[in-house]
Design an enzyme around this catalytic site. Structure first.
Site, PDB file in Angstrom:
ATOM      1  N   GLU A 120      11.381  -7.488  -3.152  1.00 33.33           N
ATOM      2  CA  GLU A 120      11.972  -6.424  -2.353  1.00 33.33           C
ATOM      3  C   GLU A 120      11.260  -6.438  -1.013  1.00 33.33           C
ATOM      4  OE1 GLU A 120      11.512  -1.975  -1.393  1.00 33.33           O
ATOM      5  OE2 GLU A 120      11.847  -2.134  -3.557  1.00 33.33           O
ATOM      6  N   LEU A 121      12.032  -6.631   0.059  1.00 35.64           N
ATOM      7  CA  LEU A 121      11.454  -6.832   1.378  1.00 35.64           C
ATOM      8  C   LEU A 121      11.826  -5.674   2.312  1.00 35.64           C
ATOM      9  CD1 LEU A 121      12.149 -10.670   1.533  1.00 35.64           C
ATOM     10  CD2 LEU A 121      10.093  -9.486   0.719  1.00 35.64           C
TER      11      LEU A 121
ATOM     12  N   CYS B 124      10.353   1.760   2.212  1.00 37.13           N
ATOM     13  CA  CYS B 124      11.281   0.654   2.461  1.00 37.13           C
ATOM     14  C   CYS B 124      12.736   1.091   2.431  1.00 37.13           C
ATOM     15  CB  CYS B 124      11.058  -0.448   1.431  1.00 37.13           C
ATOM     16  SG  CYS B 124       9.480  -1.296   1.579  1.00 37.13           S
TER      17      CYS B 124
ATOM     18  N   LYS C   1      -2.049  -8.177  -7.914  1.00 35.94           N
ATOM     19  CA  LYS C   1      -2.807  -8.124  -6.668  1.00 35.94           C
ATOM     20  C   LYS C   1      -2.325  -6.948  -5.834  1.00 35.94           C
ATOM     21  CE  LYS C   1      -2.827  -9.261  -2.447  1.00 35.94           C
ATOM     22  NZ  LYS C   1      -3.758  -8.206  -2.029  1.00 35.94           N
ATOM     23  N   PRO C   2      -3.014  -5.796  -5.920  1.00 39.83           N
ATOM     24  CA  PRO C   2      -2.651  -4.673  -5.072  1.00 39.83           C
ATOM     25  C   PRO C   2      -3.104  -4.934  -3.634  1.00 39.83           C
ATOM     26  CG  PRO C   2      -4.065  -4.005  -6.927  1.00 39.83           C
ATOM     27  CD  PRO C   2      -4.137  -5.480  -6.799  1.00 39.83           C
ATOM     28  N   ASP C   3      -2.586  -4.138  -2.709  1.00 39.23           N
ATOM     29  CA  ASP C   3      -3.064  -4.231  -1.344  1.00 39.23           C
ATOM     30  C   ASP C   3      -4.531  -3.805  -1.290  1.00 39.23           C
ATOM     31  OD1 ASP C   3      -1.902  -4.391   1.656  1.00 39.23           O
ATOM     32  OD2 ASP C   3      -3.445  -2.848   1.548  1.00 39.23           O
TER      33      ASP C   3
ATOM     34  N   GLY D 148       6.995  -6.338  -0.097  1.00 43.58           N
ATOM     35  CA  GLY D 148       6.311  -6.320   1.189  1.00 43.58           C
ATOM     36  C   GLY D 148       7.260  -6.671   2.313  1.00 43.58           C
ATOM     37  N   SER D 149       6.710  -7.182   3.390  1.00 40.59           N
ATOM     38  CA  SER D 149       7.504  -7.480   4.572  1.00 40.59           C
ATOM     39  C   SER D 149       8.361  -8.724   4.364  1.00 40.59           C
ATOM     40  CB  SER D 149       6.595  -7.688   5.780  1.00 40.59           C
ATOM     41  OG  SER D 149       5.878  -8.906   5.664  1.00 40.59           O
TER      42      SER D 149
ATOM     43  N   TRP E 299       0.797  -1.224   0.000  1.00 35.84           N
ATOM     44  CA  TRP E 299       0.000   0.000   0.000  1.00 35.84           C
ATOM     45  C   TRP E 299       0.828   1.271   0.000  1.00 35.84           C
ATOM     46  CZ3 TRP E 299       1.857   2.306   4.241  1.00 35.84           C
ATOM     47  CH2 TRP E 299       2.241   1.511   5.334  1.00 35.84           C
ATOM     48  N   ASN E 300       2.126   1.204   0.290  1.00 34.13           N
ATOM     49  CA  ASN E 300       2.848   2.453   0.516  1.00 34.13           C
ATOM     50  C   ASN E 300       3.191   3.212  -0.776  1.00 34.13           C
ATOM     51  OD1 ASN E 300       4.715   0.345  -0.022  1.00 34.13           O
ATOM     52  ND2 ASN E 300       6.377   1.536   0.875  1.00 34.13           N
TER      53      ASN E 300
ATOM     54  N   GLU F 213      11.973  -3.030  11.734  1.00 32.26           N
ATOM     55  CA  GLU F 213      11.507  -1.938  10.890  1.00 32.26           C
ATOM     56  C   GLU F 213      10.273  -1.288  11.511  1.00 32.26           C
ATOM     57  OE1 GLU F 213      10.927  -1.289   6.106  1.00 32.26           O
ATOM     58  OE2 GLU F 213      10.086  -3.112   6.995  1.00 32.26           O
TER      59      GLU F 213
END
Length: 524
Positions: A264-265, A298, A191-193, A242-243, A167-168, A396
């Site tokens: 990318e985490l 991130c 698949k978006p948030d 995401g995370s 979502w960011n 984080e």
């Protein structure tokens, strides 16, 4: 406080406005007939509209449709595919204000932060429109024996790529991950948030207007824990942002099917300030980077290591810069920082802060929620004296909170920067002549010298991604497109076989082969 969130087809004043967020129309682009999901604005909790989530079997159906469209698309010349990206890049700039309105409405970020998404999406599209045909063309390689062996490397599309985004940065991450996959000849199912579906649907809308054939890009909506596994179980490659915890689960599921995975985490990014830095520039740059997108970035710094020789000067200058950050809701360009995405994210930030203060940390600036501005606003916060036992030292935070730590030497600064399981981005403020050498010693996928994050991120021809637990694979650069392809080697052997010729003994062949190899090795 000024809030400008227009309903579909109307401006903030209630009159018809072509540039107003077209939420109702965008909702019709989602692939799904399932339960309704109400989307609200972080600015004030106002309902923006309703989208349909996927029902049972609809993810698999979307992937099947994508496969049918992909076969034709893969046969389209690369330059024709690139033309779609070139038109998309122009459309994004042409529709800038409407895109900004949509992004702001569903993320609560400032207009300046939303502008980063618009510019990045356009620049990424333009970059790959220019480079994709060259990256995908057949390449000749040296064969076993010159003239006798002709070897060519070909690139084939993976098939259907699943793109899972957070979502960011809901507009640019959908665009910048989908476009290279499409230019490589794939179809994408996105698949978006669930908190930010309209930005992803807007990307789809613009891609179609740019000429992307029907079925090649589809958006599926729903809870990540439900839709994500269904997507991973049916596509041919997964791009996830995401995370780290969720990324690990996605990677395990992809590994079970032996399909490719790139991610990318999370990041716990360091920013180092050394004695030879321009302190005023460092303070201003750190303030911009730490509180960009309300810290929900991130690659944004969450740890500042300052050499003791300049600690007082930097801290004073940094706090002065932080005090000038204008926090507000709405579409005015005057706001520097907007809202967090939700009350749940605010609660996470508050928990990290309370834990640190409870263990002895001191608050130098901020440290409070701002309910006077909206339900999810939080003041830019600076901490010091944070003990190693505090959660925010290594975990984080993903909010507008940064801690300052003193260091005695350059070596200590680098050692502490590297003392993390994460390695996404880093920032070093020092004399430019030393910056590259120092940056190369930091364990991070990108390092910015005398900048917070934008210099490396926006260098689209160079790879971007994480080390350690911050990710696998890369976006941007050649790898950002070629990861969506399968390489194939085709070798044609002429005249003589790589084996004993008719009537030749094995030992004779072995000796001849050895002499020929010895000669060829001198020139390879």
């Amino acid at each position: 406080m000024t809030i400008r969130i227009a309903a579909s087809g109307t401006s903030a004043s209630g009159t018809t406005a072509p540039g107003a967020p077209p939420f109702e129309r965008l909702a019709t682009l989602a692939t799904g007939t399932g339960a309704a999901l109400e989307v609200t604005s972080p600015f004030d909790g106002r309902a923006l509209g309703v989208v349909r989530q996927v029902a049972e079997g609809e993810v698999e159906a979307a992937v099947r449709r994508a496969r049918g469209a992909q076969k034709r698309w893969a046969g389209t010349p690369a330059r024709a595919r690139a033309a779609v990206a070139r038109r998309f890049a122009k459309l994004v700039l042409d529709r800038r204000d409407q895109i900004l309105d949509v992004i702001q409405a569903e993320t609560g970020k400032s207009r300046l932060a939303a502008l980063e998404e618009v510019m990045d999406a356009s620049m990424t599209a333009s970059h790959y429109a220019h480079t994709a045909p060259g990256l995908l063309r057949p390449r000749r390689h040296v064969g076993t024996f010159p003239l006798l062996t002709q070897t060519t490397e070909l690139r084939h599309a993976k098939g259907v790529v699943g793109v899972i985004t957070p979502w960011n940065y809901p507009f640019t991450l959908v665009a910048s991950d989908s476009l290279p996959a499409l230019l490589a000849g794939n179809a994408v199912v996105i698949k978006p948030d669930h908190q930010t579906p309209y930005s992803g649907l807007l990307v789809l809308d613009l891609l179609r207007e740019a000429g992307l054939p029907e079925g090649l890009a589809q958006v599926v909506l729903g809870p990540g824990a439900v839709v994500g596994p269904q997507l991973v179980d049916t596509v041919d490659f997964v791009m996830f942002t995401g995370s780290t915890a969720t990324g690990r689960a996605v990677a395990q599921r992809a590994a079970g099917r032996l399909i490719g995975f790139s991610a990318e985490l999370g990041g716990k990014n360091p920013l180092i300030v050394l004695p030879d830095a321009d302190i005023r520039a460092a303070a201003a740059g750190a303030a911009r980077a730490c509180f960009a997108n309300a810290g929900q970035l991130c690659v944004g710094p969450e740890r500042i290591y300052v050499h003791e020789a300049v600690r007082s000067r930097f801290t004073e200058a940094f706090l002065a810069e932080v005090s000038r950050i204008r926090v507000a809701a709405g579409a005015s360009w005057d706001a520097d920082m907007g809202s967090l995405i939700s009350p749940a994210q605010l609660a996470k930030v508050q928990a990290h802060l309370d834990d640190a203060v409870g263990k002895g940390a001191r608050v130098l600036a901020g440290g409070t929620a701002r309910p006077d501005l909206g339900p999810s606003f939080f003041a830019p916060t600076v901490l010091t004296d944070v003990p190693e036992t505090a959660d925010l030292v290594r975990s984080e935070t993903f909010g507008p909170v940064v801690a300052i730590y003193p260091v005695r030497t350059e070596e200590e600064a680098i050692a502490r920067a590297n003392d993390s399981t994460l390695g996404l981005n880093a920032s070093v403020w020092t004399a430019a002549s030393r910056g590259r050498a120092l940056g190369s010693r930091i364990e991070a996928g990108t390092v910015n010298v005398n900048e917070g994050y934008a210099a490396a991120w926006a260098s689209h021809s160079a790879p971007m991604g994480g080390w350690k637990e911050s990710g696998l694979g890369r976006r941007h650069g050649s790898e950002g497109l070629l990861k969506y392809t399968e390489s194939q080697t085709v070798s044609v052997q002429h005249a003589l076989p790589i084996a004993p010729w008719t009537g030749m003994g094995n030992e004779t062949f072995a000796n001849l082969f050895t002499r020929a190899t010895r000669l060829l090795n001198r020139f390879r």
